[in-house]
Structures are given as C-alpha cells and as structure tokens.
Design an enzyme around this catalytic site. Structure first.
Site, PDB file in Angstrom:
ATOM      1  N   ARG A 111       0.857  -1.186   0.000  1.00 37.18           N
ATOM      2  CA  ARG A 111       0.000   0.000   0.000  1.00 37.18           C
ATOM      3  C   ARG A 111       0.893   1.235   0.000  1.00 37.18           C
ATOM      4  O   ARG A 111       2.043   1.194   0.456  1.00 37.18           O
ATOM      5  CB  ARG A 111      -0.910   0.014   1.224  1.00 37.18           C
ATOM      6  CG  ARG A 111      -1.830  -1.200   1.346  1.00 37.18           C
ATOM      7  CD  ARG A 111      -2.667  -1.105   2.614  1.00 37.18           C
ATOM      8  NE  ARG A 111      -3.596  -2.222   2.759  1.00 37.18           N
ATOM      9  CZ  ARG A 111      -3.339  -3.335   3.423  1.00 37.18           C
ATOM     10  NH1 ARG A 111      -2.164  -3.478   4.019  1.00 37.18           N
ATOM     11  NH2 ARG A 111      -4.230  -4.302   3.504  1.00 37.18           N
ATOM     12  N   LYS A 138      -2.339  -1.324   7.239  1.00 37.07           N
ATOM     13  CA  LYS A 138      -3.709  -0.823   7.333  1.00 37.07           C
ATOM     14  C   LYS A 138      -4.500  -1.521   8.424  1.00 37.07           C
ATOM     15  O   LYS A 138      -5.284  -0.899   9.138  1.00 37.07           O
ATOM     16  CB  LYS A 138      -4.399  -0.988   5.977  1.00 37.07           C
ATOM     17  CG  LYS A 138      -5.842  -0.529   5.945  1.00 37.07           C
ATOM     18  CD  LYS A 138      -6.442  -0.744   4.565  1.00 37.07           C
ATOM     19  CE  LYS A 138      -7.917  -0.357   4.537  1.00 37.07           C
ATOM     20  NZ  LYS A 138      -8.516  -0.584   3.207  1.00 37.07           N
ATOM     21  N   HIS A 150      -1.974   1.820  -6.156  1.00 33.71           N
ATOM     22  CA  HIS A 150      -2.956   0.750  -5.956  1.00 33.71           C
ATOM     23  C   HIS A 150      -3.050  -0.138  -7.198  1.00 33.71           C
ATOM     24  O   HIS A 150      -3.365  -1.324  -7.096  1.00 33.71           O
ATOM     25  CB  HIS A 150      -4.327   1.330  -5.604  1.00 33.71           C
ATOM     26  CG  HIS A 150      -4.917   2.214  -6.659  1.00 33.71           C
ATOM     27  ND1 HIS A 150      -4.469   3.501  -6.867  1.00 33.71           N
ATOM     28  CD2 HIS A 150      -5.904   2.003  -7.551  1.00 33.71           C
ATOM     29  CE1 HIS A 150      -5.166   4.045  -7.859  1.00 33.71           C
ATOM     30  NE2 HIS A 150      -6.035   3.160  -8.289  1.00 33.71           N
ATOM     31  N   ARG A 182      -0.267  -2.645  -6.795  1.00 31.15           N
ATOM     32  CA  ARG A 182      -0.653  -3.636  -5.785  1.00 31.15           C
ATOM     33  C   ARG A 182      -1.609  -4.652  -6.403  1.00 31.15           C
ATOM     34  O   ARG A 182      -1.472  -5.864  -6.193  1.00 31.15           O
ATOM     35  CB  ARG A 182      -1.298  -2.921  -4.597  1.00 31.15           C
ATOM     36  CG  ARG A 182      -1.841  -3.822  -3.492  1.00 31.15           C
ATOM     37  CD  ARG A 182      -2.266  -2.950  -2.312  1.00 31.15           C
ATOM     38  NE  ARG A 182      -3.132  -3.641  -1.385  1.00 31.15           N
ATOM     39  CZ  ARG A 182      -2.718  -4.419  -0.388  1.00 31.15           C
ATOM     40  NH1 ARG A 182      -1.425  -4.627  -0.217  1.00 31.15           N
ATOM     41  NH2 ARG A 182      -3.573  -4.982   0.439  1.00 31.15           N
ATOM     42  N   HIS A 231      -4.090  -8.945   3.976  1.00 34.54           N
ATOM     43  CA  HIS A 231      -5.535  -8.964   4.192  1.00 34.54           C
ATOM     44  C   HIS A 231      -5.870  -9.837   5.397  1.00 34.54           C
ATOM     45  O   HIS A 231      -5.321 -10.930   5.553  1.00 34.54           O
ATOM     46  CB  HIS A 231      -6.255  -9.526   2.962  1.00 34.54           C
ATOM     47  CG  HIS A 231      -6.327  -8.569   1.820  1.00 34.54           C
ATOM     48  ND1 HIS A 231      -6.443  -8.982   0.504  1.00 34.54           N
ATOM     49  CD2 HIS A 231      -6.302  -7.221   1.776  1.00 34.54           C
ATOM     50  CE1 HIS A 231      -6.494  -7.925  -0.276  1.00 34.54           C
ATOM     51  NE2 HIS A 231      -6.407  -6.843   0.470  1.00 34.54           N
ATOM     52  N   TYR A 250     -10.410  -8.396  -4.334  1.00 36.78           N
ATOM     53  CA  TYR A 250      -9.396  -7.456  -4.804  1.00 36.78           C
ATOM     54  C   TYR A 250      -8.722  -7.923  -6.081  1.00 36.78           C
ATOM     55  O   TYR A 250      -8.376  -7.132  -6.949  1.00 36.78           O
ATOM     56  CB  TYR A 250      -8.354  -7.267  -3.709  1.00 36.78           C
ATOM     57  CG  TYR A 250      -7.413  -6.117  -3.946  1.00 36.78           C
ATOM     58  CD1 TYR A 250      -7.803  -4.811  -3.699  1.00 36.78           C
ATOM     59  CD2 TYR A 250      -6.126  -6.341  -4.425  1.00 36.78           C
ATOM     60  CE1 TYR A 250      -6.936  -3.750  -3.905  1.00 36.78           C
ATOM     61  CE2 TYR A 250      -5.256  -5.290  -4.632  1.00 36.78           C
ATOM     62  CZ  TYR A 250      -5.668  -4.000  -4.371  1.00 36.78           C
ATOM     63  OH  TYR A 250      -4.806  -2.958  -4.594  1.00 36.78           O
TER      64      TYR A 250
END
Length: 208
Positions: free
Chosen positions: A53, A78, A151, A154, A177, A186
């Site tokens: 990220r 995150k 992003h 990623r 995650h 995703y």
C-alpha cells in the site's frame, strides 16, 4: 403526469489490470541517469514486487530492510498488524542503488530514519508523491488510458501472482488482508486463464 424513467443499472467500473508487459513498460520508464529516476524505479519495484500500500511504502524506515535475509518488515499496515515480506532481487538491486547513490545526496537533519526522503525539504516523502509522479511526470493517463497509482501496482502484483499459480492464502499473506474474501474481491482472474486452469485440473476439462 410524467412517466418515470426506469432507474439506470449502474454497473461498477472494472478496475484496470495492468498486463505483465504493461508493468514492465511502467517499471522501465524512470531515467536511471537521474537521482529521481533511481528513486522512482526502486519505489515502483517495491510497490509491484511486494504489493505494498502507498502508506506502507512511504512509512518504511532504514531498519525495516534486511538485505542479509532478503526480507522487508512492514510495521502495522492498514489492519494494524506487522508482516515480513520477501525482498525480490529486482527490488533489492534498485533499493541498494537508491541507498548508495540517492539518499546520501538528499539526507538532512529532518530525514531521521525514513527510507524515502524528499530532495526538497529532506523530510519523509509524502504518501502520494510517487502516484503524483506517475500521473504528472510519466503521463500514465495518456499511455494507459487511466491515471495509474500505486494501488494499480498492488492489484497487478496480486493478479500476476495468481496467474502464475500462487494460492489465495499466500497472496492474502503478502497483501496483508485479514480475510480471504478481501483477496478474492481485490484480485481478478481473467476468463481465459480460468479456462486453462479448468482444462488442466478438472477431470471433465481434460482434452481427449
């Protein structure tokens, strides 16, 4: 009396998935004859190679990089938990180049232990600095039809890992995650690849 128009079916816009050859083109854009170009290439290699990220990338400190073990430590991403990621040879090569040739030229009293620092104020690089460079300096909107940000790198990392045969739990661990369904949502597998997988592994998919 006015007749009401039927509600439009707003379909979610499909995210751009950079193909492998497009990713190679993007990674090779920075001019390695310039300090900014070396910095950009190192940051892009890390972002794509490790699926990081933007916040995780710019918050890296010098002590998070371990060339000896070939790993990089991400402290509290995150979801608030740390993880250790493998430092691939491309990322390691350009990261060494950045640390040897670029950071010493930009370091100042306000740099601290930040890995990425700005050449202007010598502070930690802003979170969106690389994404702005991709938009404004490398003109990614004109080249790819969409403004490319970290992003996208990623997303490409996750998709290319899956296309290469990586299992979902492994990709989940790399991306950081908490839940597997986040990884499933995703990442996107192309229908063509699914046909190949079905042909290869399903008993009814084997060609006679």
């Amino acid at each position: 009396m006015h007749e009401e128009l039927p509600a439009r079916n707003h379909r979610p816009r499909r995210k751009l998935v950079l193909r492998i050859e497009q990713m190679r083109q993007l990674l090779e854009m920075p001019d390695l004859e310039t300090l900014e170009g070396i910095r950009d290439r190192a940051a892009l290699e890390l972002a794509y190679g490790l699926g990081m990220r933007s916040g995780e990338l710019v918050n890296l400190n010098l002590g998070d990089i371990d060339f000896g073990s070939g790993t990089i430590h991400i402290d509290c991403g995150k979801n608030g938990w740390a993880r250790m990621l493998p430092l691939n040879r491309w990322a390691a090569h350009f990261l060494r180049l950045y640390l040897e040739k670029v950071r010493p030229e930009w370091v100042g009293p306000k740099s601290g232990v930040a890995l990425w620092i700005s050449p202007r104020d010598h502070k930690r690089m802003h979170r969106y600095a690389i994404s702005r460079r991709l938009l404004e300096f490398y003109h990614t909107r004109e080249l790819f039809g969409e403004s490319i940000g970290l992003h996208h790198l990623r997303h490409a990392c996750a998709t290319h890992l899956l296309l290469g045969g990586a299992d979902l739990p492994s990709v989940q661990a790399i991306l950081g995650h908490l839940k597997l369904n986040s990884t499933q949502v995703y990442t996107q597998i192309t229908p063509t690849h699914l046909v190949k997988i079905h042909d290869r592994f399903h008993p009814r998919g084997l060609k006679i």
